[in-house]
Motif scaffolding. Structure first.
Motif, PDB file in Angstrom:
ATOM      1  N   VAL A  57       0.815  -1.287  -0.009  1.00 14.78           N
ATOM      2  CA  VAL A  57      -0.042  -0.031  -0.084  1.00 14.78           C
ATOM      3  C   VAL A  57       0.957   1.274  -0.015  1.00 14.78           C
ATOM      4  N   LYS A  58       0.586   2.139  -1.111  1.00 12.42           N
ATOM      5  CA  LYS A  58       1.576   3.311  -1.303  1.00 12.42           C
ATOM      6  C   LYS A  58       0.479   4.334  -0.574  1.00 12.42           C
ATOM      7  N   LEU A  59       0.966   5.300   0.233  1.00 10.90           N
ATOM      8  CA  LEU A  59       0.345   6.522   0.999  1.00 10.90           C
ATOM      9  C   LEU A  59       0.733   7.646   0.246  1.00 10.90           C
ATOM     10  N   ASN A  60      -0.027   8.308  -0.567  1.00  3.64           N
ATOM     11  CA  ASN A  60       0.595   9.503  -1.267  1.00  3.64           C
ATOM     12  C   ASN A  60      -0.378  10.610  -0.580  1.00  3.64           C
ATOM     13  N   THR A  61       0.560  11.622  -0.009  1.00  4.77           N
ATOM     14  CA  THR A  61      -0.095  12.634   1.023  1.00  4.77           C
ATOM     15  C   THR A  61      -0.176  13.906  -0.056  1.00  4.77           C
ATOM     16  N   LEU A  62      -0.078  13.884  -1.309  1.00  2.00           N
ATOM     17  CA  LEU A  62      -0.198  14.775  -2.210  1.00  2.00           C
ATOM     18  C   LEU A  62       0.593  16.090  -2.116  1.00  2.00           C
ATOM     19  N   ASP A  63       1.689  15.898  -1.317  1.00  2.77           N
ATOM     20  CA  ASP A  63       2.666  17.167  -1.196  1.00  2.77           C
ATOM     21  C   ASP A  63       4.068  16.632  -1.794  1.00  2.77           C
ATOM     22  N   GLY A  64       4.121  15.580  -2.447  1.00  6.12           N
ATOM     23  CA  GLY A  64       5.371  15.459  -3.140  1.00  6.12           C
ATOM     24  C   GLY A  64       5.973  14.441  -2.194  1.00  6.12           C
TER      25      GLY A  64
ATOM     26  N   GLU B 117       7.990  11.099  -3.195  1.00  4.98           N
ATOM     27  CA  GLU B 117       7.237  10.147  -3.964  1.00  4.98           C
ATOM     28  C   GLU B 117       7.640   9.400  -5.078  1.00  4.98           C
ATOM     29  N   ALA B 118       8.889  10.039  -5.698  1.00  6.18           N
ATOM     30  CA  ALA B 118       9.407   9.398  -6.944  1.00  6.18           C
ATOM     31  C   ALA B 118      10.514   8.220  -6.189  1.00  6.18           C
TER      32      ALA B 118
ATOM     33  N   GLU C 250      -4.663   8.185  -1.602  1.00  7.43           N
ATOM     34  CA  GLU C 250      -4.273   9.452  -1.663  1.00  7.43           C
ATOM     35  C   GLU C 250      -5.043  10.164  -0.551  1.00  7.43           C
ATOM     36  N   ASP C 251      -4.399  10.942   0.340  1.00  9.56           N
ATOM     37  CA  ASP C 251      -5.058  11.557   1.349  1.00  9.56           C
ATOM     38  C   ASP C 251      -3.795  12.338   2.194  1.00  9.56           C
ATOM     39  N   ARG C 252      -4.354  13.651   1.901  1.00  8.30           N
ATOM     40  CA  ARG C 252      -3.471  14.866   2.714  1.00  8.30           C
ATOM     41  C   ARG C 252      -3.362  14.585   4.232  1.00  8.30           C
TER      42      ARG C 252
END
Length: 110
Positions: free
Chosen positions: A40-47, A73-74, A96-98
């Motif tokens: 599971v990848k958690l992307n906080t939408l801030d890079g 993220e990269a 995707e969750d800030r």
């Protein structure tokens, strides 16, 4: 010996729980329906991002979600791509969750 859910059923239930809380999540890579490992990848939408894997603790006999990678993220994506190269049956779910919510700390998801 305890019964285990198939990977596909676990992923469907996880996505449903996230959707009920309006947390966007997507299957980025579909693995083996029966026994593929799930990351599971958690992307906080801030890079920034984190990746989690489920690990078995030999001492307690429990399964728990633990960090696999975190940072830019990269860099996390590169780690997930490497893992995918090692395991063709791997599932990758992106959340995707800030606020950083992933629900993996919920005991029913261990």
């Amino acid at each position: 010996m305890s019964a285990r859910l198939t990977s596909e059923l676990w992923v469907a239930a996880y996505l449903t729980r996230l959707r009920l809380l309006d947390i966007p999540a997507f299957v980025v890579r579909k693995g083996d329906a029966t026994a593929g490992a799930v990351l599971v990848k958690l992307n906080t939408l801030d890079g920034r991002a984190q990746a989690f894997q489920r690990q078995f603790d030999l001492m307690s006999g429990e399964r728990a979600w633990v960090p696999l990678a975190e940072g830019d993220e990269a860099d996390v994506d590169a780690s997930l791509n490497r893992q995918s190269g090692f395991d063709p049956d791997l599932w990758v779910i992106e959340v995707e969750d800030r606020q950083g919510r992933h629900l993996l700390d919920d005991p029913s998801l261990t």
